[in-house]
Scaffold this active site. Structure first.
Site, PDB file in Angstrom:
ATOM      1  N   HIS A 113     -14.445 -13.513 -23.984  1.00  0.00           N
ATOM      2  CA  HIS A 113     -15.927 -13.536 -23.569  1.00  0.00           C
ATOM      3  C   HIS A 113     -16.457 -12.611 -24.432  1.00  0.00           C
ATOM      4  O   HIS A 113     -16.151 -11.701 -24.690  1.00  0.00           O
ATOM      5  CB  HIS A 113     -16.075 -13.079 -22.226  1.00  0.00           C
ATOM      6  CG  HIS A 113     -15.427 -13.823 -21.141  1.00  0.00           C
ATOM      7  ND1 HIS A 113     -14.007 -13.473 -20.709  1.00  0.00           N
ATOM      8  CD2 HIS A 113     -15.646 -14.716 -20.114  1.00  0.00           C
ATOM      9  CE1 HIS A 113     -13.594 -14.232 -19.713  1.00  0.00           C
ATOM     10  NE2 HIS A 113     -14.516 -14.933 -19.058  1.00  0.00           N
ATOM     11  N   ASP A 116     -16.491  -9.024 -23.674  1.00  0.00           N
ATOM     12  CA  ASP A 116     -14.983  -8.473 -23.816  1.00  0.00           C
ATOM     13  C   ASP A 116     -15.125  -7.618 -25.112  1.00  0.00           C
ATOM     14  O   ASP A 116     -14.158  -6.602 -25.167  1.00  0.00           O
ATOM     15  CB  ASP A 116     -13.738  -9.232 -23.862  1.00  0.00           C
ATOM     16  CG  ASP A 116     -13.701 -10.441 -22.375  1.00  0.00           C
ATOM     17  OD1 ASP A 116     -14.288  -9.941 -21.722  1.00  0.00           O
ATOM     18  OD2 ASP A 116     -13.326 -11.524 -22.971  1.00  0.00           O
ATOM     19  N   GLU A 244     -13.834 -25.112 -16.613  1.00  0.00           N
ATOM     20  CA  GLU A 244     -12.820 -24.748 -16.171  1.00  0.00           C
ATOM     21  C   GLU A 244     -13.296 -24.691 -14.691  1.00  0.00           C
ATOM     22  O   GLU A 244     -13.769 -24.118 -14.040  1.00  0.00           O
ATOM     23  CB  GLU A 244     -12.460 -23.183 -16.438  1.00  0.00           C
ATOM     24  CG  GLU A 244     -11.352 -22.673 -15.841  1.00  0.00           C
ATOM     25  CD  GLU A 244     -10.945 -21.137 -16.652  1.00  0.00           C
ATOM     26  OE1 GLU A 244     -11.215 -21.016 -17.985  1.00  0.00           O
ATOM     27  OE2 GLU A 244     -10.417 -20.184 -15.799  1.00  0.00           O
ATOM     28  N   GLU A 280      -6.468 -24.026 -14.620  1.00  0.00           N
ATOM     29  CA  GLU A 280      -5.878 -22.723 -14.577  1.00  0.00           C
ATOM     30  C   GLU A 280      -4.935 -22.784 -13.246  1.00  0.00           C
ATOM     31  O   GLU A 280      -5.634 -23.309 -12.196  1.00  0.00           O
ATOM     32  CB  GLU A 280      -6.977 -21.636 -14.148  1.00  0.00           C
ATOM     33  CG  GLU A 280      -6.389 -20.254 -13.990  1.00  0.00           C
ATOM     34  CD  GLU A 280      -7.167 -19.106 -14.048  1.00  0.00           C
ATOM     35  OE1 GLU A 280      -8.258 -19.108 -15.100  1.00  0.00           O
ATOM     36  OE2 GLU A 280      -7.124 -18.076 -13.463  1.00  0.00           O
ATOM     37  N   HIS A 283      -6.356 -20.986  -9.931  1.00  0.00           N
ATOM     38  CA  HIS A 283      -7.555 -21.952  -9.378  1.00  0.00           C
ATOM     39  C   HIS A 283      -7.062 -22.925  -8.768  1.00  0.00           C
ATOM     40  O   HIS A 283      -7.516 -23.534  -7.716  1.00  0.00           O
ATOM     41  CB  HIS A 283      -8.422 -22.344 -10.398  1.00  0.00           C
ATOM     42  CG  HIS A 283      -9.065 -20.848 -11.276  1.00  0.00           C
ATOM     43  ND1 HIS A 283      -9.957 -21.298 -12.312  1.00  0.00           N
ATOM     44  CD2 HIS A 283      -8.867 -19.718 -11.168  1.00  0.00           C
ATOM     45  CE1 HIS A 283     -10.233 -20.190 -12.861  1.00  0.00           C
ATOM     46  NE2 HIS A 283      -9.578 -19.126 -11.890  1.00  0.00           N
ATOM     47  N   ASP A 308      -5.119 -22.365 -18.529  1.00  0.00           N
ATOM     48  CA  ASP A 308      -5.091 -20.872 -18.418  1.00  0.00           C
ATOM     49  C   ASP A 308      -3.560 -20.669 -17.317  1.00  0.00           C
ATOM     50  O   ASP A 308      -3.737 -20.922 -16.224  1.00  0.00           O
ATOM     51  CB  ASP A 308      -6.348 -20.538 -17.773  1.00  0.00           C
ATOM     52  CG  ASP A 308      -7.233 -20.139 -18.522  1.00  0.00           C
ATOM     53  OD1 ASP A 308      -7.202 -20.388 -19.912  1.00  0.00           O
ATOM     54  OD2 ASP A 308      -8.488 -19.373 -17.914  1.00  0.00           O
ATOM     55  N   ASP A 319      -7.753 -14.698  -6.256  1.00  0.00           N
ATOM     56  CA  ASP A 319      -7.260 -15.055  -7.850  1.00  0.00           C
ATOM     57  C   ASP A 319      -6.659 -13.774  -8.220  1.00  0.00           C
ATOM     58  O   ASP A 319      -7.337 -12.844  -8.590  1.00  0.00           O
ATOM     59  CB  ASP A 319      -8.535 -15.221  -8.559  1.00  0.00           C
ATOM     60  CG  ASP A 319      -8.348 -16.253  -9.650  1.00  0.00           C
ATOM     61  OD1 ASP A 319      -6.970 -16.277 -10.191  1.00  0.00           O
ATOM     62  OD2 ASP A 319      -9.158 -16.215 -10.671  1.00  0.00           O
ATOM     63  N   ASP A 321      -4.287 -13.814 -10.516  1.00  0.00           N
ATOM     64  CA  ASP A 321      -4.050 -13.573 -12.079  1.00  0.00           C
ATOM     65  C   ASP A 321      -3.002 -13.050 -12.538  1.00  0.00           C
ATOM     66  O   ASP A 321      -2.912 -12.172 -13.454  1.00  0.00           O
ATOM     67  CB  ASP A 321      -5.408 -13.035 -12.834  1.00  0.00           C
ATOM     68  CG  ASP A 321      -6.466 -13.977 -12.790  1.00  0.00           C
ATOM     69  OD1 ASP A 321      -6.510 -15.147 -12.637  1.00  0.00           O
ATOM     70  OD2 ASP A 321      -7.642 -13.450 -13.004  1.00  0.00           O
ATOM     71  N   ASP A 351      -4.119 -16.161 -18.884  1.00  0.00           N
ATOM     72  CA  ASP A 351      -5.363 -15.763 -18.269  1.00  0.00           C
ATOM     73  C   ASP A 351      -4.797 -15.027 -16.936  1.00  0.00           C
ATOM     74  O   ASP A 351      -4.849 -15.226 -15.961  1.00  0.00           O
ATOM     75  CB  ASP A 351      -6.287 -16.514 -17.546  1.00  0.00           C
ATOM     76  CG  ASP A 351      -7.668 -16.188 -17.180  1.00  0.00           C
ATOM     77  OD1 ASP A 351      -7.614 -15.056 -17.061  1.00  0.00           O
ATOM     78  OD2 ASP A 351      -8.737 -16.979 -16.701  1.00  0.00           O
TER      79      ASP A 351
HETATM   80  C1  XUL Z   1     -12.008 -16.508 -13.671  1.00  0.00           C
HETATM   81  C2  XUL Z   1     -11.235 -17.128 -14.855  1.00  0.00           C
HETATM   82  C3  XUL Z   1     -12.125 -16.973 -16.415  1.00  0.00           C
HETATM   83  C4  XUL Z   1     -12.151 -18.009 -17.064  1.00  0.00           C
HETATM   84  C5  XUL Z   1     -13.141 -17.686 -18.283  1.00  0.00           C
HETATM   85  O1  XUL Z   1     -11.031 -16.844 -12.659  1.00  0.00           O
HETATM   86  O2  XUL Z   1     -10.528 -17.831 -15.047  1.00  0.00           O
HETATM   87  O3  XUL Z   1     -11.562 -15.805 -16.852  1.00  0.00           O
HETATM   88  O4  XUL Z   1     -10.915 -18.310 -17.702  1.00  0.00           O
HETATM   89  O5  XUL Z   1     -14.461 -17.212 -18.093  1.00  0.00           O
HETATM   90 CO    CO Z   2      -9.402 -18.686 -16.482  1.00  0.00          CO
END
Ligand code: XUL
Ligand code: CO
Length: 452
Positions: A113, A116, A244, A280, A283, A308, A319, A321, A351
């Site tokens: 992003h 970042d 996404e 993802e 998600h 992702d 989430d 991650d 991710d």
């Molecule tokens: C948030 C997520 C983000 C996107 C990019 O849950 O997955 O990091 O991948 O904005």
């Molecule tokens: Co993501």
């Protein structure tokens, strides 16, 4: 200790992960935690090197800016660059660290992003200046290492101005600000040769219908995406645009809920030819689906753009991650990728972030090795499953009744309700066949156990 680290750096370009060697493939038998057991980049699987099947990417945010805070706790991560004080110096040192990290792991792509890579300025102009100063450095490092940009994006969710959303904000000037950020992020993505551009609508949704005009918000969201498409053609960006999906968090209800919702939205607004999806894993599970379900839905609609790669914790409703270590999920994900004939120009972006207590720099290496090995093994198993047509033959047989007789007539659109009424009167119920789910689960397990 942090001061000592600062004094130890003589130039910004000095190695960051000095004690970590280049990570190499040592095979299944190795007990060296800093080696790959399954990921062998150049090994050919089905006529293609593993690295080209997997197209691994590093997420800049989780790997280099995440400090380990959670809603109850302060930062925990031991990151040398964070001790450097000046935000632009930190940003530059992060670039050095990121490229050394990717080179040591043999990761050929990264994703970021805007926020970042460079600190926010007081004004949009200052933010843009900061960004381009870092982009120059990133561009140099990309040339030097051959590492490529999988996708760029903008963060239109963290700043306070996005409290009501970005493209779906009730304030038109916030819509405009988000558009400006996307313009800059697309310019940068194009300049760095990015192969995709991602839109994740973290705050595109609502908290309560008591104050929300959902129709206007959805229409505005589509207007925004249309502007993104127009700008893509205006600047000649040849990468793929990706949406996404995520059902919730941070917003209670997000408009890009899941694959099916996004596909319906895109079709409603005539945008379906311009966007593919970045799926993802975490998600998917938040939406009440499996990772494979989302990949499959995207694939059969010719909309699977990129992945992702991470995993959630099914006991937690948010989430998390985490790095993907579930071999079953990775296998079935790679099965979908192989069925589609590959993921390019997308890839597998981790991710994913290390847990808050995994605070040492080497934990980043252990985490990526775990994720890369899991997907490498998943690729190996999925390839074998497909080669042996394990599921294909069963599925083909299961739907056999549609290849002749009344089934074929249904497929060909030759019959209607009255014809089928007549057919049912004459034929009654037929003998059904078993779905064999447990047998198939057992076979998939045996492929996982025995595939090298
Ligand atoms: C948030 C997520 C983000 C996107 C990019 O849950 O997955 O990091 O991948 O904005
Ligand atoms: Co993501």
């Amino acid at each position: 200790m942090k001061g000592a680290l600062l004094l130890n750096i003589s130039t910004i370009d000095e190695a960051v992960f000095k004690d970590i060697p280049k990570i190499t493939y040592e095979g299944e038998g190795s007990t060296n935690p800093l080696s790959f057991k399954y990921y062998n980049a150049e090994e050919m699987i089905g006529g293609k090197p593993m690295k080209d099947h997997l197209r691994f990417a590093m997420s800049y945010w989780h790997t280099f800016t995440f400090k380990g805070m959670d809603p109850f706790g302060l930062p925990t991560m031991e990151r040398e660059w964070d001790s450097l004080g000046d935000p632009m110096t930190i940003a530059k040192r992060r670039v050095v660290a990121a490229f050394e990290f990717m080179q040591k792991l043999g990761i050929e792509y990264f994703c970021f992003h805007d926020v970042d890579i460079a600190p926010d300025g007081e004004t949009l102009e200052e933010t843009e200046r900061n960004l381009y100063e870092i982009v120059n450095l990133i561009e140099e490092k990309m040339k030097e290492t051959g590492i490529k940009l999988l996708w760029g994006t903008t963060n239109a969710f963290s700043h306070q101005r996005f409290m009501h959303g970005a493209a779906t904000s009730c304030h038109a000037n916030v819509f405009a600000r988000a558009a400006a950020q996307v313009k800059i992020a697309m310019d940068i993505t194009k300049r760095l040769g990015g192969e995709n551009y991602v839109l994740w609508g973290g705050r595109e949704g609502y908290e309560t219908l008591l104050n929300t005009d959902t129709k206007l918000e959805l229409d505005n969201f589509a207007r925004f995406l249309k502007m993104v498409v127009d700008y893509k053609y205006e600047i000649g960006f040849t990468g793929q645009l990706l949406i996404e999906p995520k059902p919730k968090e941070p917003t209670k209800h997000q408009y890009d809920f899941d694959t099916a919702t996004v596909l319906g939205f895109l079709r409603h607004y005539g945008l379906e030819k311009e966007f593919k999806l970045n799926i993802e894993a975490n998600h998917a599970t938040l939406a009440g689906h499996t990772f494979q379900h989302e990949l499959n839905m995207a694939r059969i609609h010719n909309a699977l753009g990129s992945i992702d790669a991470n995993q959630g914790d099914l006991l937690l409703g948010w989430d998390t991650d985490q790095f993907p270590t579930n071999i079953y999920d990775a296998t079935m994900a790679m099965y979908e990728v192989l069925k589609q004939g590959g993921i390019a120009p997308g890839g597998l972006n981790f991710d994913a972030k290390v847990r808050r207590a995994s605070f040492e720099p080497e934990d980043l290496f252990f985490a990526y090795i775990a994720g890369m090995d899991t997907f490498a093994k998943g690729l190996r198993v999925a390839h074998k499953l497909l080669e042996d047509r394990v599921l294909e033959d069963v599925i083909e047989k299961r739907y056999e009744s549609y290849t002749s007789g009344i089934g074929q007539e249904i497929i060909d659109g030759k019959v209607g309700l009255s014809d089928l009424y007549q057919y049912a009167l004459e034929h009654g119920d037929s003998k059904l066949s078993s779905g064999r789910q447990e047998m198939l689960e057992s076979i998939v397990n045996s492929y996982i156990f025995r595939t090298k």
